[in-house]
Design a protein around this motif. Structure first.
Motif, PDB file in Angstrom:
ATOM      1  N   VAL A 288       0.833  -1.203   0.000  1.00 15.37           N
ATOM      2  CA  VAL A 288       0.000   0.000   0.000  1.00 15.37           C
ATOM      3  C   VAL A 288       0.866   1.250   0.000  1.00 15.37           C
ATOM      4  CG1 VAL A 288      -1.713   1.318   1.308  1.00 15.37           C
ATOM      5  CG2 VAL A 288      -1.894  -1.171   1.171  1.00 15.37           C
ATOM      6  N   ALA A 289       1.887   1.265   0.842  1.00 16.73           N
ATOM      7  CA  ALA A 289       2.740   2.447   0.956  1.00 16.73           C
ATOM      8  C   ALA A 289       4.041   2.057   1.636  1.00 16.73           C
ATOM      9  CB  ALA A 289       2.033   3.541   1.756  1.00 16.73           C
ATOM     10  N   THR A 290       5.051   2.918   1.557  1.00 16.02           N
ATOM     11  CA  THR A 290       6.340   2.719   2.212  1.00 16.02           C
ATOM     12  C   THR A 290       6.633   3.906   3.114  1.00 16.02           C
ATOM     13  OG1 THR A 290       7.205   1.403   0.369  1.00 16.02           O
ATOM     14  CG2 THR A 290       8.810   2.348   1.884  1.00 16.02           C
ATOM     15  N   VAL A 291       7.015   3.616   4.351  1.00 17.57           N
ATOM     16  CA  VAL A 291       7.312   4.648   5.338  1.00 17.57           C
ATOM     17  C   VAL A 291       8.795   4.540   5.688  1.00 17.57           C
ATOM     18  CG1 VAL A 291       6.798   5.520   7.647  1.00 17.57           C
ATOM     19  CG2 VAL A 291       4.975   4.503   6.257  1.00 17.57           C
ATOM     20  N   PRO A 292       9.564   5.647   5.607  1.00 12.70           N
ATOM     21  CA  PRO A 292      11.002   5.576   5.892  1.00 12.70           C
ATOM     22  C   PRO A 292      11.285   5.570   7.388  1.00 12.70           C
ATOM     23  CG  PRO A 292      10.404   7.808   5.301  1.00 12.70           C
ATOM     24  CD  PRO A 292       9.158   6.985   5.137  1.00 12.70           C
ATOM     25  N   GLN A 293      12.532   5.189   7.719  1.00 13.26           N
ATOM     26  CA  GLN A 293      13.017   5.250   9.093  1.00 13.26           C
ATOM     27  C   GLN A 293      13.573   6.643   9.367  1.00 13.26           C
ATOM     28  OE1 GLN A 293      12.914   3.516  11.722  1.00 13.26           O
ATOM     29  NE2 GLN A 293      14.844   3.195  12.743  1.00 13.26           N
ATOM     30  N   ASP A 294      13.336   7.158  10.549  1.00 13.33           N
ATOM     31  CA  ASP A 294      13.839   8.478  10.935  1.00 13.33           C
ATOM     32  C   ASP A 294      15.098   8.319  11.774  1.00 13.33           C
ATOM     33  OD1 ASP A 294      11.643   9.678   9.677  1.00 13.33           O
ATOM     34  OD2 ASP A 294      10.430   9.473  11.486  1.00 13.33           O
ATOM     35  N   GLY A 295      16.228   8.023  11.123  1.00 13.42           N
ATOM     36  CA  GLY A 295      17.485   7.863  11.849  1.00 13.42           C
ATOM     37  C   GLY A 295      17.537   6.540  12.601  1.00 13.42           C
ATOM     38  N   ASP A 296      18.675   6.304  13.284  1.00 12.43           N
ATOM     39  CA  ASP A 296      18.817   5.092  14.087  1.00 12.43           C
ATOM     40  C   ASP A 296      17.859   5.132  15.262  1.00 12.43           C
ATOM     41  OD1 ASP A 296      20.766   4.032  12.501  1.00 12.43           O
ATOM     42  OD2 ASP A 296      22.429   4.816  13.701  1.00 12.43           O
ATOM     43  N   ALA A 297      17.219   3.986  15.529  1.00 12.04           N
ATOM     44  CA  ALA A 297      16.254   3.919  16.631  1.00 12.04           C
ATOM     45  C   ALA A 297      16.989   3.596  17.925  1.00 12.04           C
ATOM     46  CB  ALA A 297      15.192   2.875  16.332  1.00 12.04           C
ATOM     47  N   SER A 298      17.720   4.581  18.448  1.00 11.11           N
ATOM     48  CA  SER A 298      18.405   4.357  19.723  1.00 11.11           C
ATOM     49  C   SER A 298      17.395   4.186  20.848  1.00 11.11           C
ATOM     50  CB  SER A 298      19.342   5.528  20.029  1.00 11.11           C
ATOM     51  OG  SER A 298      18.626   6.759  20.014  1.00 11.11           O
ATOM     52  N   ASP A 299      16.242   4.816  20.665  1.00  7.61           N
ATOM     53  CA  ASP A 299      15.125   4.614  21.581  1.00  7.61           C
ATOM     54  C   ASP A 299      13.956   4.038  20.783  1.00  7.61           C
ATOM     55  OD1 ASP A 299      16.428   5.754  23.839  1.00  7.61           O
ATOM     56  OD2 ASP A 299      16.022   7.749  23.014  1.00  7.61           O
ATOM     57  N   GLU A 300      12.987   3.527  21.495  1.00  9.26           N
ATOM     58  CA  GLU A 300      11.809   2.984  20.841  1.00  9.26           C
ATOM     59  C   GLU A 300      11.089   4.089  20.061  1.00  9.26           C
ATOM     60  OE1 GLU A 300       9.216  -0.374  22.608  1.00  9.26           O
ATOM     61  OE2 GLU A 300       8.203   1.499  23.125  1.00  9.26           O
ATOM     62  N   GLN A 301      10.667   3.795  18.823  1.00  9.41           N
ATOM     63  CA  GLN A 301       9.982   4.765  17.978  1.00  9.41           C
ATOM     64  C   GLN A 301       8.572   4.298  17.666  1.00  9.41           C
ATOM     65  OE1 GLN A 301      12.080   5.601  14.382  1.00  9.41           O
ATOM     66  NE2 GLN A 301      13.847   6.542  15.386  1.00  9.41           N
ATOM     67  N   SER A 302       7.662   5.261  17.540  1.00  4.55           N
ATOM     68  CA  SER A 302       6.288   4.971  17.120  1.00  4.55           C
ATOM     69  C   SER A 302       6.088   5.521  15.719  1.00  4.55           C
ATOM     70  CB  SER A 302       5.278   5.612  18.079  1.00  4.55           C
ATOM     71  OG  SER A 302       5.381   5.043  19.362  1.00  4.55           O
ATOM     72  N   LYS A 303       5.416   4.741  14.871  1.00  4.35           N
ATOM     73  CA  LYS A 303       5.173   5.153  13.498  1.00  4.35           C
ATOM     74  C   LYS A 303       3.693   4.978  13.168  1.00  4.35           C
ATOM     75  CE  LYS A 303       9.760   4.657  11.600  1.00  4.35           C
ATOM     76  NZ  LYS A 303       9.808   6.110  11.346  1.00  4.35           N
ATOM     77  N   GLN A 304       3.261   5.733  12.131  1.00  4.56           N
ATOM     78  CA  GLN A 304       1.844   5.705  11.777  1.00  4.56           C
ATOM     79  C   GLN A 304       1.679   5.943  10.284  1.00  4.56           C
ATOM     80  OE1 GLN A 304      -0.705   7.945  14.393  1.00  4.56           O
ATOM     81  NE2 GLN A 304      -2.257   8.268  12.822  1.00  4.56           N
ATOM     82  N   TYR A 305       0.628   5.335   9.731  1.00  5.51           N
ATOM     83  CA  TYR A 305       0.254   5.588   8.340  1.00  5.51           C
ATOM     84  C   TYR A 305      -1.267   5.581   8.272  1.00  5.51           C
ATOM     85  CZ  TYR A 305      -0.152   5.351   3.299  1.00  5.51           C
ATOM     86  OH  TYR A 305      -0.474   5.624   1.997  1.00  5.51           O
ATOM     87  N   THR A 306      -1.831   6.506   7.473  1.00  2.00           N
ATOM     88  CA  THR A 306      -3.281   6.631   7.353  1.00  2.00           C
ATOM     89  C   THR A 306      -3.721   6.269   5.941  1.00  2.00           C
ATOM     90  OG1 THR A 306      -3.382   8.358   9.031  1.00  2.00           O
ATOM     91  CG2 THR A 306      -5.244   8.197   7.517  1.00  2.00           C
TER      92      THR A 306
END
Length: 648
Positions: free
Chosen positions: A507-525
């Motif tokens: 459906v779609a591709t979402v990029p990574q925002d830098g190295d995940a040194s901490d836990e990250q939350s992501k979303q797509y609508t």
């Protein structure tokens, strides 16, 4: 189980320097020699029908049971074909024995068992053994070295020697009644009952090659030979059997210099009560108990067909000891569901590759497992069991990422380890394989043969319907969590499946925002989603193409009625009218279009799957401009009627 009889036409010679087991297998590829020999020819049929396991009307009230299976990964597959008389409770009890053996031996070939539940008479509990025996060239010299049953042969050779036949035949008595009747349950056998699982475990042991070819007839001992008496059938079990002359020296019963075949000397040794099983692993495991230096075999003064030699000595290994499974007597209330260290040693000496259940007796560390850590996304804990005399100074955890090379990830001094477990943090996304190594106090290093695997993927995937447009289409918010330690080259592909049977599509591709040194939350609508049932998942892929995929989460956009149509689009229609159809249940939908005069200008029967939106395109290029009515009729009900305007 049974003993040997004359076998004409077979020629098997034992080499004086015969190698068998891991040492030999590392040098040459073993292979089967000649045709398989049915058990009826290698063993007397009468004795093969009775393995000599007897019940005793004494309540032992002891229990030896395995640890929970989740800490031991199966290293063999045992498939059982149950006869028609097997009851459900008997099958369940038998399967518990199968589970134990699957973690104590290792084989690349599934082991096929044919099990029957039938009348065997009052004195017999059960009978079992290999279905066929095979000559095996273990050293690669082109000659037969030793004789082995189906399952052991397959495990050593690495392929099915006789795929059309079962490997083990087990017959269990279904006529036990009154005192000493069967106990089928998962718990300990109560007083007055015989534990079915313990007996099944014992009998499967015979089928896995705990079986000999010796016999005694009128004081003359023998084992099968060809007509000239020179070449001998020598089993993997038989070649380990020795007699003690009372002066701590042992002689193999197959050494014809001392025990001609057949001979009174051999018969006397077989009934001397001084018969043992000799082998490096057997001796090592015998030291773990309180018995003699070598495992002592059952060899009473009167040869007991079916019981003598291919059982451990009853007086030496009482029910309360951990080696009591393979003695010839089982007491009431004796729950013994572990092979025990001596039997594991005997299997190792016979050439069996071992699973973790048996390997524990030969390693510092064993039963390595991996678990998620509650509340720590991307962390894993490695746990293991450890021998009492391991004397470990340092632990090392190696990690392999997506099938690459092992790399050291963590090294910890033994004094800093609380219990038998270590946690590795911030792994990030990936498919991992872990190896546990250790350094002993003397500086030597070792590694567990077990490799534990786990996958870290995105977590907390959720779908939420956050709104509807004027046509009833839904907006789906998809969210997920990326664990700490994830590389910046990961991309997240959102995939969707419609209905219940469709394939996942991107459906779609979402990029990574830098190295995940901490836990990250992501979303797509996702907007404008036609009513129906959907599943969404997230496929995380790094720059090298390695990927892990999350579990799927459902998104249900409901609608009224049994059949729903979204459209037409475009509206007004010029050449083609397009619709999306959804049905609540799978059904055949009649699609009809009428003009304002009530004339039908279009009709089609469309098969629609449950909750799975499907596209419908209608050619309207030949219709006059004006208003038309789309009518949907499902199975036994009227669906929607929709207006559409055609402009030419």
């Amino acid at each position: 189980m049974a003993r040997a009889s004359q076998l004409v036409g077979l020629f098997l010679v034992l080499c004086a320097s015969l190698l068998w087991g891991p040492a030999a297998l590392a040098q040459e590829t073993p292979r089967v020699m000649g045709e398989p020999v049915p058990h009826e020819r290698a063993l007397s049929t009468e004795r093969y029908q009775d393995c000599g396991l007897r019940k005793r009307a004494v309540n032992a009230s002891v229990s030896h049971r395995p640890v929970p299976k989740q800490s031991r990964e199966a290293s063999a597959t045992i498939e059982v074909d149950y006869g028609e008389n097997f009851t459900t409770e008997a099958e369940d009890a038998f399967e518990r024995a199968v589970d134990v053996w699957e973690t104590h031996i290792s084989s690349p070939v599934p082991i096929q068992v044919q099990a029957s539940y039938e009348a065997l008479g009052e004195g017999t509990l059960a009978a079992a053994g290999p279905n066929f025996f095979y000559g095996v060239d273990a050293t690669g010299n082109g000659e037969t070295d030793v004789f082995a049953g189906d399952a052991l042969t397959d495990a050593i050779v690495g392929e099915e020697a006789n795929p059309q036949e079962p490997d083990i035949v087990v017959r269990v008595n279904n006529q036990l009644n009154g005192p000493g009747d069967w106990h089928f349950g998962p718990g300990d056998a109560p007083e007055g009952t015989i534990d079915f699982t313990s007996v099944a475990l014992h009998e499967l042991g015979h089928g896995l090659n705990y079986i000999d070819f010796f016999s005694v007839d009128q004081e003359r001992g023998e084992y099968p030979s060809n007509t000239d008496g020179e070449s001998r059938i020598l089993g993997t079990y038989d070649r380990q059997v020795v007699s003690n002359d009372g002066e701590l020296s042992y002689r193999a019963l197959t050494n014809t210099s001392f025990y001609p075949n057949p001979s009174d000397e051999l018969g006397s040794a077989l009934t001397s009560n001084r018969v043992f099983f000799q082998g490096e692993a057997s001796e090592a495991t015998a030291e773990l108990g309180t018995g003699p230096a070598l495992p002592k075999l059952y060899a009473p003064g009167s040869f007991a067909g079916g019981s003598s030699i291919a059982h451990l000595d009853e007086d030496t290994y009482q029910p309360e000891t951990q080696n009591a499974l393979m003695t010839p007597i089982i007491d009431q209330a004796e729950t013994n569901r572990l092979p025990g260290p001596i039997m594991c040693g005997q299997f190792r000496d016979m050439g069996w590759p071992l699973g973790v259940g048996c390997e524990q007796y030969f390693q510092d560390l064993f039963a390595v497992s991996v678990q998620e850590v509650d509340g720590q996304s991307g962390s894993r804990t490695l746990s293991w069991s450890e021998a009492n005399d391991a004397n470990i100074q340092e632990y090392i955890i190696d990690r392999r990422y997506f099938g690459g090379s092992f790399e050291e990830m963590k090294r910890v001094d033994a004094s800093e380890v609380a219990g038998s477990s270590l946690t590795v943090e911030d792994l990030g996304l990936g498919a991992f394989e872990f190896r546990l190594r250790w350094v002993r106090e003397n500086g030597s290093t070792a590694s567990s043969p077990e490799r534990v695997r786990d996958t870290v993927t995105v977590r907390d995937v959720s779908t939420t319907i956050t709104g509807r447009d004027e046509q009833g289409r839904g907006t789906v918010d998809l969210s997920w969590t990326v664990p700490p330690g994830t590389s910046s080259d990961f991309l997240y592909r959102v995939e969707r499946r419609t209905g219940e049977e469709g394939a996942f599509q991107p459906v779609a591709t979402v990029p990574q925002d830098g190295d995940a040194s901490d836990e990250q939350s992501k979303q797509y609508t996702v907007k404008g989603q036609t009513p129906g049932r959907y599943e969404y998942r997230v496929r995380a892929q790094d720059g090298a193409g390695n990927a892990v995929t999350s579990a799927a989460r459902e998104a249900q956009i409901d609608f009224e009625g049994d059949v729903y149509a979204l459209g037409p689009y475009p509206n007004p229609v010029r050449e083609t009218a397009s619709f999306d159809l959804t049905a609540r249940e799978p059904q055949s939908v009649q699609v009809e279009v009428y003009n304002t005069l009530g004339e039908q200008v279009y009709a089609e029967q469309r098969e629609v799957r449950a909750q799975d939106p499907t596209s419908l395109s209608i050619d309207a290029s030949q219709w006059a401009s004006g208003m038309y009515f789309l009518r949907l009729r499902g199975d036994g009900s009227v669906g929607q009627t929709k207006k559409m305007i055609v402009v030419q």
